[in-house]
Design a protein around this motif. Structure first.
Motif, PDB file in Angstrom:
ATOM      1  N   GLN A 231      40.405  40.468  34.281  1.00 30.33           N
ATOM      2  CA  GLN A 231      40.242  39.089  33.832  1.00 30.33           C
ATOM      3  C   GLN A 231      41.362  38.674  32.888  1.00 30.33           C
ATOM      4  O   GLN A 231      41.835  37.532  32.934  1.00 30.33           O
ATOM      5  CB  GLN A 231      38.884  38.914  33.141  1.00 30.33           C
ATOM      6  CG  GLN A 231      37.701  38.962  34.094  1.00 30.33           C
ATOM      7  CD  GLN A 231      36.396  38.602  33.402  1.00 30.33           C
ATOM      8  OE1 GLN A 231      36.376  38.240  32.228  1.00 30.33           O
ATOM      9  NE2 GLN A 231      35.298  38.704  34.129  1.00 30.33           N
ATOM     10  N   ALA A 232      41.825  39.593  32.034  1.00 25.90           N
ATOM     11  CA  ALA A 232      42.919  39.263  31.116  1.00 25.90           C
ATOM     12  C   ALA A 232      44.211  39.009  31.883  1.00 25.90           C
ATOM     13  O   ALA A 232      44.973  38.087  31.569  1.00 25.90           O
ATOM     14  CB  ALA A 232      43.104  40.395  30.107  1.00 25.90           C
ATOM     15  N   VAL A 233      44.477  39.818  32.898  1.00 29.41           N
ATOM     16  CA  VAL A 233      45.686  39.623  33.698  1.00 29.41           C
ATOM     17  C   VAL A 233      45.610  38.304  34.460  1.00 29.41           C
ATOM     18  O   VAL A 233      46.597  37.569  34.563  1.00 29.41           O
ATOM     19  CB  VAL A 233      45.887  40.809  34.664  1.00 29.41           C
ATOM     20  CG1 VAL A 233      47.085  40.572  35.569  1.00 29.41           C
ATOM     21  CG2 VAL A 233      46.071  42.106  33.881  1.00 29.41           C
ATOM     22  N   LEU A 234      44.432  37.978  34.966  1.00 24.35           N
ATOM     23  CA  LEU A 234      44.271  36.708  35.687  1.00 24.35           C
ATOM     24  C   LEU A 234      44.486  35.524  34.757  1.00 24.35           C
ATOM     25  O   LEU A 234      45.125  34.529  35.132  1.00 24.35           O
ATOM     26  CB  LEU A 234      42.888  36.650  36.327  1.00 24.35           C
ATOM     27  CG  LEU A 234      42.589  35.423  37.181  1.00 24.35           C
ATOM     28  CD1 LEU A 234      43.580  35.294  38.321  1.00 24.35           C
ATOM     29  CD2 LEU A 234      41.164  35.481  37.716  1.00 24.35           C
ATOM     30  N   ARG A 235      43.971  35.620  33.524  1.00 24.29           N
ATOM     31  CA  ARG A 235      44.217  34.536  32.557  1.00 24.29           C
ATOM     32  C   ARG A 235      45.714  34.402  32.267  1.00 24.29           C
ATOM     33  O   ARG A 235      46.245  33.294  32.150  1.00 24.29           O
ATOM     34  CB  ARG A 235      43.439  34.795  31.263  1.00 24.29           C
ATOM     35  CG  ARG A 235      41.958  34.441  31.326  1.00 24.29           C
ATOM     36  CD  ARG A 235      41.338  34.420  29.939  1.00 24.29           C
ATOM     37  NE  ARG A 235      41.319  35.741  29.348  1.00 24.29           N
ATOM     38  CZ  ARG A 235      40.280  36.575  29.409  1.00 24.29           C
ATOM     39  NH1 ARG A 235      39.183  36.210  30.038  1.00 24.29           N
ATOM     40  NH2 ARG A 235      40.336  37.764  28.836  1.00 24.29           N
ATOM     41  N   LEU A 471      38.843  32.104  37.364  1.00 22.60           N
ATOM     42  CA  LEU A 471      39.047  32.290  35.931  1.00 22.60           C
ATOM     43  C   LEU A 471      37.710  32.398  35.211  1.00 22.60           C
ATOM     44  O   LEU A 471      36.762  31.665  35.540  1.00 22.60           O
ATOM     45  CB  LEU A 471      39.851  31.129  35.356  1.00 22.60           C
ATOM     46  CG  LEU A 471      41.315  31.080  35.814  1.00 22.60           C
ATOM     47  CD1 LEU A 471      41.973  29.802  35.365  1.00 22.60           C
ATOM     48  CD2 LEU A 471      42.074  32.279  35.260  1.00 22.60           C
ATOM     49  N   PRO A 472      37.598  33.294  34.248  1.00 24.67           N
ATOM     50  CA  PRO A 472      36.350  33.432  33.494  1.00 24.67           C
ATOM     51  C   PRO A 472      35.976  32.115  32.821  1.00 24.67           C
ATOM     52  O   PRO A 472      36.852  31.374  32.360  1.00 24.67           O
ATOM     53  CB  PRO A 472      36.674  34.520  32.457  1.00 24.67           C
ATOM     54  CG  PRO A 472      37.834  35.261  33.041  1.00 24.67           C
ATOM     55  CD  PRO A 472      38.613  34.254  33.817  1.00 24.67           C
ATOM     56  N   PRO A 473      34.686  31.791  32.769  1.00 22.79           N
ATOM     57  CA  PRO A 473      34.263  30.518  32.166  1.00 22.79           C
ATOM     58  C   PRO A 473      34.486  30.514  30.666  1.00 22.79           C
ATOM     59  O   PRO A 473      34.582  31.563  30.020  1.00 22.79           O
ATOM     60  CB  PRO A 473      32.770  30.438  32.511  1.00 22.79           C
ATOM     61  CG  PRO A 473      32.357  31.866  32.708  1.00 22.79           C
ATOM     62  CD  PRO A 473      33.552  32.578  33.274  1.00 22.79           C
TER      63      PRO A 473
END
Length: 684
Positions: A231-235, A471-473
């Motif tokens: 999730q951090a890499v996607l952000r 992306l995480p909400p």
């Protein structure tokens, strides 16, 4: 300046360090890391005697490059209370007289978020020049060391506690050091024209680390799990640029997007063409989307309105990993309620050696890597065939069919083929203009130039071709995936009930339909935050089963390597993955657990065609039980089968949302599923 066994090169490095032209005071600290050569000690003593107050000589037992640098940092912080920055110079490298001034000027001019300054790398010996220009990219720094050791660390970075990892003795310790700064919230700033000279030899620590790269990266990832979490890499990917460029030909714009729910950017077609053509010559990672899609704006809005756009782009991206060009024919019809969709695909040109012509047909959607179109424009004149099969892809084209049944659906126009040809012609025309002749006449190989693709990042960091761009909400809600077989209506109903239950526990629950065609009622569809189709197989044929594809007599159907990577990429972004009576997901859970994903298995009888028996379903899960944190039987018989087939009692949970009565005392005593969920305050 740490030194070890470089006595013959040390004089040059020290001389260039002492010859700096600055308007500030600076000192040179040489750390002799227990070098066994007496001439190293003699050179250090003579230079210290010749430059009192400007050069300091420390000697210590040999403990490696990182330990030597840390000793120098500790000395500098203690000896010079007014210290602003520390520059690192290895004793076999050299610098030009203006380097320190330019580096410190850049740090002084930067904001508090900048923790270090880094140069271009002019490698001598074996000649190479690495142009690091362009904006600093935190995403790129995760898979490529853009800040060499010849960089300058600010006092604020050192005060944050950043130090070199003394366990790293095989190289790349400088990469890990700058990532400490990134994790503390600092960024780097590029400084051009510093005159940093890096000695590139046939055998060196860097050469050795390049041979043994994967263990080093694994060590770095374990040191910084928060930086490298999916999730951090996607952000970071979304912050740097956009993954997809969607050309809407009826509006003459290109819509740049990663997660459609997180924002879009419309770029005029002429501006996008200019951006793509200049990408190879303008370093700056992520400025140009790596995947180009084409569809009419009406189809784009139809997919958006029904929450299917993210899934459609993801399916096209998966096909684009297997083919140079993806074309999709879309058939839409109006439905009274609910929705239905199905994907099917076939490869074309598996054995093709000749260039494959661009079809002019009935495709409503198309996708190909932006770099492929760019390469064709630079290499070939207009009017030649569009593409040839890329050597690392199994087919020249993937032909897909998407059937949609949606409320108020209108048949989209089939104009993707013509729009793609028009776009290519526009790029070719812009490329051939006299004002742009420099692009064609002077090819430049720059380290950070080119089109960014998801594979750059995720293949290096997570050994995946890509991950679902979800992306995480915002806030403290978490992401959950309910993975169900589209051919199992009861399983879809169970997934919808679980989604509503999880929504009350602080999750955004999405349906991942792993399999064939999908049909949902309106009520069922509304239970999910979005629907993500994952057709199996999409392009390549299924691999045949072997004798190894069974566990204690229960047939299993593990996915092929390509499909498995794609399925893991679909699910890796979620905090929680719940398999709902779907045995095809069990073999993926070990990899997902290694990526930090929590796994639950919901087991129960299934009425789906070709579904395994209840006993086989439980036995199939038992083969991969170690990868699950929780196993949830839906009825007493399944609960007893889990007990009999060795599922550990502490993994068994009874879902409060299930309808099975609790007449069995052991079943009634089973711990509730809600006990597996984190406290609301702990959700991130």
């Amino acid at each position: 300046m740490p030194t070890y066994k470089h006595s013959g090169l040390l004089v040059e490095a020290l001389s260039t360090a002492l010859a700096q032209d600055t308007d500030f005071a600076y000192a040179v600290v040489v750390v002799n890391d227990g070098c066994p050569f007496p001439e190293t000690e003699r050179v250090c003593r003579e230079f210290a005697a010749a430059h009192p107050g400007r050069l300091y000589h420390l000697r210590k037992r040999n403990a490696g490059l990182s330990a030597a640098r840390n000793s120098g940092i500790a000395f500098a912080l203690d000896a010079f209370p007014a210290l602003e920055a520390v520059y690192f110079l290895d004793s076999d490298n050299r610098i030009r007289p203006h380097l320190l001034q330019r580096m410190l000027d850049a740090l002084r001019a930067a904001g508090p978020e900048v923790g270090w300054a880094y140069p271009d790398v002019d490698k001598f010996g074996f000649f190479e020049f690495c142009d690091m220009s362009g904006a600093y990219s935190p995403l790129e720094h995760l898979f490529r060391n853009v800040s060499e050791a010849g960089s300058m660390a600010s006092r604020r970075l050192l005060d944050s506690g950043a130090r070199f990892d003394e366990a790293m003795r095989q190289g790349s310790e400088d990469w890990e050091f700058w990532l400490q700064g990134l994790e503390c919230g600092f960024h780097g700033v590029h400084v051009p024209g510093t005159g940093f000279g890096y000695r590139r030899r046939g055998e060196s620590m860097l050469t050795e680390s390049e041979r043994d790269y994967r263990p080093i990266l694994t060590h770095i990832q374990k040191r910084h799990p928060a930086l490298f979490a999916v999730q951090a890499v996607l952000r970071a990917e979304a912050a740097v640029g956009r993954r997809y460029a969607v050309h809407l030909p009826d509006r003459a714009v290109v819509r740049c997007v990663t997660d459609p729910a997180a924002g879009e950017e419309d770029v005029p077609l002429t501006d996008f063409v200019r951006r793509v053509l200049r990408a190879p010559e303008r370093p700056g990672y992520g400025e140009c989307p790596g995947l180009l899609a084409v569809m009419d704006s009406g189809l784009y809005e139809l997919l958006t309105r029904h929450g299917l756009l993210r899934g459609a782009l993801w399916v096209l991206e998966g096909a684009a990993e297997q083919a140079t060009l993806v074309r999709a024919v879309v058939t839409a019809r109006a439905a009274e309620s609910g929705c239905a969709l199905s994907w099917s695909g076939a490869p074309v040109g598996l054995q093709a050696d000749a260039p494959f012509p661009l079809p002019d047909g009935d495709a409503a959607m198309a996708m190909l890597p932006t770099a492929v179109l760019l390469d064709l424009v630079r290499r070939q004149p207009a009017g030649t065939p569009l593409l040839e099969r890329e050597p690392w892809k199994p087919c020249a084209e993937a032909r897909l069919n998407l059937t949609l049944a949606l409320p108020g659906a209108v048949q989209p126009p089939a104009g993707a083929d013509a729009a793609l040809s028009t776009l290519r012609e526009a790029m070719a025309a812009a490329w051939s203009r006299p004002s742009n002749s420099g692009w064609a006449a002077a090819p430049i190989d720059r380290y950070r130039a080119g089109v960014a693709t998801p594979e750059d990042v995720y293949q290096t960091v997570h050994r995946l071709p890509s991950v679902l761009p979800l992306l995480p909400p915002a806030g403290k809600r978490r992401l959950a995936a309910l993975v169900a077989d589209p051919a199992d209506p009861e399983g879809l109903d169970t997934a919808a009930r679980m989604a509503r239950w999880l929504a009350g526990k602080g999750y955004d629950a999405h349906l991942v339909a792993l399999g064939g065609g999908l049909s949902l009622t309106t009520e069922t569809a509304e239970a999910f935050a979005s629907v993500i189709p994952h057709p199996l197989p999409l392009v390549l044929p299924e691999r045949p089963l072997t004798r190894r594809d069974a566990y204690l007599g229960t047939p299993l159907r593990p996915l092929g390597a390509v499909e498995e990577d794609r399925a893991v990429g679909t699910l890796a972004v979620f905090d929680l993955v719940v398999t709902v009576r779907h045995g095809a997901v069990h073999p993926l859970m070990g990899r997902l657990r290694a990526l930090g994903v929590t796994g639950w298995a919901i087991l129960g009888p299934s009425a789906a065609p070709d579904a395994p028996s209840q006993a086989d379903a439980v036995n199939g899960c038992a083969a991969f039980e170690h990868a699950y944190q929780t196993v949830v039987p839906l009825d007493v018989r399944t609960f007893r089968l889990c007990q009999g087939l060795g599922v550990p009692p502490d993994k068994l949970r009874r879902w409060e949302g299930a309808t099975e009565p609790d007449t069995d005392p052991d079943w009634a005593a089973c711990a509730p599923l809600s006990s597996c969920l984190p406290e609301p305050s702990a959700a991130a």
